[in-house]
Design a protein around this motif. Structure first.
Motif, short mmCIF file in Angstrom:
data_model
loop_
_atom_site.label_atom_id
_atom_site.label_comp_id
_atom_site.label_asym_id
_atom_site.label_seq_id
_atom_site.Cartn_x
_atom_site.Cartn_y
_atom_site.Cartn_z
N GLU A 78 0.77 -1.17 0.27
CA GLU A 78 -0.06 -0.02 -0.14
C GLU A 78 0.94 1.22 -0.58
O GLU A 78 0.65 2.02 -0.26
CB GLU A 78 -0.78 0.25 1.38
N GLU A 79 1.80 1.05 0.60
CA GLU A 79 2.85 2.58 0.91
C GLU A 79 3.05 2.22 -0.40
O GLU A 79 3.68 3.96 -0.80
CB GLU A 79 3.83 2.62 2.00
N HIS A 80 4.09 1.52 -1.02
CA HIS A 80 4.82 1.23 -1.67
C HIS A 80 4.48 2.04 -3.38
O HIS A 80 4.65 2.86 -4.11
CB HIS A 80 5.77 0.21 -2.58
N GLY A 81 2.70 1.85 -2.92
CA GLY A 81 2.21 2.10 -4.60
C GLY A 81 1.42 3.74 -3.65
O GLY A 81 1.68 4.20 -5.23
N GLU A 82 1.26 3.90 -2.98
CA GLU A 82 1.80 5.86 -2.20
C GLU A 82 2.89 6.55 -2.87
O GLU A 82 2.56 7.71 -3.47
CB GLU A 82 1.15 5.96 -1.22
N GLU A 83 3.51 5.86 -3.16
CA GLU A 83 5.06 6.40 -2.98
C GLU A 83 5.34 6.53 -4.88
O GLU A 83 5.84 7.60 -5.32
CB GLU A 83 6.41 5.41 -2.38
N GLU A 84 4.66 5.85 -5.88
CA GLU A 84 4.84 5.52 -6.88
C GLU A 84 4.01 6.06 -7.49
O GLU A 84 4.01 7.29 -8.14
CB GLU A 84 4.93 4.41 -7.56
N HIS A 85 2.71 6.76 -6.83
CA HIS A 85 1.53 8.01 -7.13
C HIS A 85 2.55 8.45 -6.80
O HIS A 85 2.59 10.17 -8.17
CB HIS A 85 0.50 7.43 -5.89
N ALA A 86 3.21 9.08 -5.71
CA ALA A 86 3.87 10.69 -5.65
C ALA A 86 5.03 10.55 -6.58
O ALA A 86 4.88 11.99 -7.24
CB ALA A 86 4.35 10.73 -3.90
N GLU A 87 5.66 9.83 -6.34
CA GLU A 87 6.19 9.95 -7.93
C GLU A 87 6.23 10.09 -9.40
O GLU A 87 6.32 10.88 -9.95
CB GLU A 87 7.49 8.86 -8.35
N GLY A 88 4.86 9.94 -9.62
CA GLY A 88 3.99 10.29 -10.47
C GLY A 88 3.94 11.23 -10.99
O GLY A 88 4.15 12.56 -12.42
N ASN A 89 3.04 12.09 -10.02
CA ASN A 89 2.56 13.69 -9.58
C ASN A 89 3.81 14.53 -9.84
O ASN A 89 3.56 15.69 -10.48
CB ASN A 89 2.01 13.64 -8.18
N GLN A 90 5.35 14.14 -9.13
CA GLN A 90 6.01 14.76 -8.92
C GLN A 90 6.30 14.91 -10.84
O GLN A 90 7.22 16.80 -11.54
CB GLN A 90 6.65 14.39 -8.26
N ALA A 91 6.62 13.63 -11.18
CA ALA A 91 6.99 13.88 -12.60
C ALA A 91 5.81 14.78 -13.54
O ALA A 91 6.85 15.62 -14.63
CB ALA A 91 6.90 12.37 -12.77
N LEU A 92 4.71 14.79 -13.37
CA LEU A 92 3.35 15.24 -13.69
C LEU A 92 4.05 16.66 -14.13
O LEU A 92 3.90 17.44 -14.88
CB LEU A 92 1.98 14.81 -13.29
N LEU A 93 4.09 17.42 -12.66
CA LEU A 93 4.33 18.56 -12.48
C LEU A 93 4.99 19.25 -13.19
O LEU A 93 5.25 20.36 -14.06
CB LEU A 93 4.44 18.48 -10.44
N ALA A 94 6.02 18.61 -13.39
CA ALA A 94 7.42 19.19 -14.55
C ALA A 94 6.75 19.15 -15.77
O ALA A 94 7.35 20.31 -16.25
CB ALA A 94 8.93 17.77 -14.73
N VAL A 95 6.14 18.03 -16.30
CA VAL A 95 5.31 18.05 -17.17
C VAL A 95 4.45 19.74 -17.63
O VAL A 95 4.75 20.10 -18.59
CB VAL A 95 4.70 17.29 -18.20
N LEU A 96 3.78 19.42 -16.67
CA LEU A 96 2.99 20.86 -16.11
C LEU A 96 3.09 21.99 -16.45
O LEU A 96 2.62 22.84 -16.69
CB LEU A 96 1.50 20.30 -15.17
N GLU A 97 4.21 22.46 -15.41
CA GLU A 97 4.89 23.42 -15.27
C GLU A 97 5.72 23.80 -16.56
O GLU A 97 6.11 25.51 -16.62
CB GLU A 97 5.99 23.55 -14.56
#
Length: 183
Positions: A78-97
């Protein structure tokens, strides 16, 4: 809603495993479109952002806790899935910015996003979804599908993929310790 031009689906019910896998295939398609210089990359990144945030938030709120209660996954998964979502959101933010979508910086940011998201999709399908299909009753998967779809659609309706929201989510995830400081 900014992503309305691109279909990101709007499920209402179904087996939660199938609904999640449908989104995974949408992610792959949207990543292909983000790489296509002839696509409306700005519209695609907005659609991807909406889908990514809605999907991850619905999994974390509805799916992971229930699968853990049913012993289909453990606390680490569960925690690993949440960490990977967080990493995805961080990478997404770089694309959006990024302002433009026709630069090498955009292409590089898309490739990093693709790397992070594709890793997560593969791992989640192997370590969470396969065990859940075998270890969770169909009735539970159906009711979980309705809860996932309801939360996912509420997130979409709230325009969850907008830049300010993704920034807030990344800040929240850093505060929760889901992201390494050096990333």
């Amino acid at each position: 809603m900014p992503s309305s031009a691109i279909d990101i689906g709007r499920p209402l019910s179904g087996d939660v495993i199938d609904l999640i896998l449908d989104d995974h295939r949408r992610f792959e398609d949207l990543l292909r479109q983000l790489r296509d210089a002839h696509a409306d990359r700005d519209a695609v990144r907005r659609a991807f952002a909406t889908l990514h945030v809605a999907h991850a938030e619905a999994e974390e709120k509805e799916v992971y806790p229930t699968l853990r209660q049913r012993d289909a996954i453990d606390a680490h998964e569960e925690e690993h899935g949440e960490e990977e979502h967080a990493e995805g959101n961080q990478a997404l933010l770089a694309v959006l910015e990024l302002k433009g979508t026709d630069t090498q910086a955009f292409d590089d940011a898309v490739e990093e996003l693709a790397r992070v998201v594709n890793h997560h999709l593969t791992e989640e399908e192997l370590t969470i979804l396969n065990p859940a299909r075998d270890g969770v009753a169909e009735r539970t998967r159906q009711s979980l599908g309705e809860a996932f779809a309801r939360e996912r659609n509420a997130q979409v309706d709230a325009d969850c993929g907008r830049l300010e929201n993704v920034q807030a989510i990344v800040a929240r995830d850093k505060k929760k310790g889901l992201l390494d400081d050096e990333e």
